[in-house]
Design an enzyme around this catalytic site. Sequence first.
Site, PDB file in Angstrom:
ATOM      1  N   SER A 161      -3.508  -7.495   2.511  1.00 44.97           N
ATOM      2  CA  SER A 161      -3.847  -7.427   3.932  1.00 44.97           C
ATOM      3  C   SER A 161      -4.402  -8.763   4.414  1.00 44.97           C
ATOM      4  CB  SER A 161      -4.868  -6.314   4.185  1.00 44.97           C
ATOM      5  OG  SER A 161      -4.295  -5.059   3.946  1.00 44.97           O
ATOM      6  N   ARG A 177      -1.735  -5.973  -8.377  1.00 46.42           N
ATOM      7  CA  ARG A 177      -0.730  -6.994  -8.133  1.00 46.42           C
ATOM      8  C   ARG A 177      -0.656  -7.988  -9.285  1.00 46.42           C
ATOM      9  NH1 ARG A 177      -3.423  -8.158  -2.487  1.00 46.42           N
ATOM     10  NH2 ARG A 177      -5.078  -8.046  -4.011  1.00 46.42           N
ATOM     11  N   HIS A 195       0.834  -1.206   0.000  1.00 45.66           N
ATOM     12  CA  HIS A 195       0.000   0.000   0.000  1.00 45.66           C
ATOM     13  C   HIS A 195       0.868   1.255   0.000  1.00 45.66           C
ATOM     14  CE1 HIS A 195      -3.184  -2.547   2.240  1.00 45.66           C
ATOM     15  NE2 HIS A 195      -3.639  -2.362   1.009  1.00 45.66           N
ATOM     16  N   LYS A 247     -18.943  -4.066   7.865  1.00 50.16           N
ATOM     17  CA  LYS A 247     -17.947  -5.072   7.523  1.00 50.16           C
ATOM     18  C   LYS A 247     -17.086  -5.382   8.737  1.00 50.16           C
ATOM     19  CE  LYS A 247     -17.711  -4.276   2.625  1.00 50.16           C
ATOM     20  NZ  LYS A 247     -16.837  -4.216   1.464  1.00 50.16           N
TER      21      LYS A 247
END
Length: 161
Positions: free
Chosen positions: A127, A90, A17, A41
């Site tokens: 993450s 990615r 990040h 969430k």
Amino acid sequence: MRRAVCPGSFDPVTNGHLDIVSRAARLFDEVVVAIGTNMSKSRLFTPDERIAMLEEATAAIPHVRVSGFEGLIVDFCREIEAVAIVKGLRGSGDYEYELPMAQMNSHLTDVETVFLPGAVGNAFVSSSLIKEVAALGGDVRGLVPDSVHDQLVQRLAERRS
């Protein structure tokens, strides 16, 4: 002023990040790291904890500030007069996931989405993977900022007990 937004949940922030944020800061006059604060969430860290971690992790990157947001990212972009959303990719899976969102955002507003490829050393880092490996006792040092590593290990220990 050309302002960009780097949105995400950052639960927790990773060196991948930070690579995207620092590279975006070289392209735009200001970068706002926008942390989604959707309370529905389930996250490992609270919105305030994630904001604090990112403020510390980005303190040395010029022209970067951190903010929480709720709702649509395009509404947040309009509110702060951002011209672009910056997303790191990615691999092809990220592109396939991010492209429809970029197209919808384009449909909703005139904010452009800019994709930056992840650096080779960070291309595998997410993450979710960081949390999974750390929860199973794996060493994730070097993949997250040191202060984040300490908080991550502590939070996972709290959850186990």
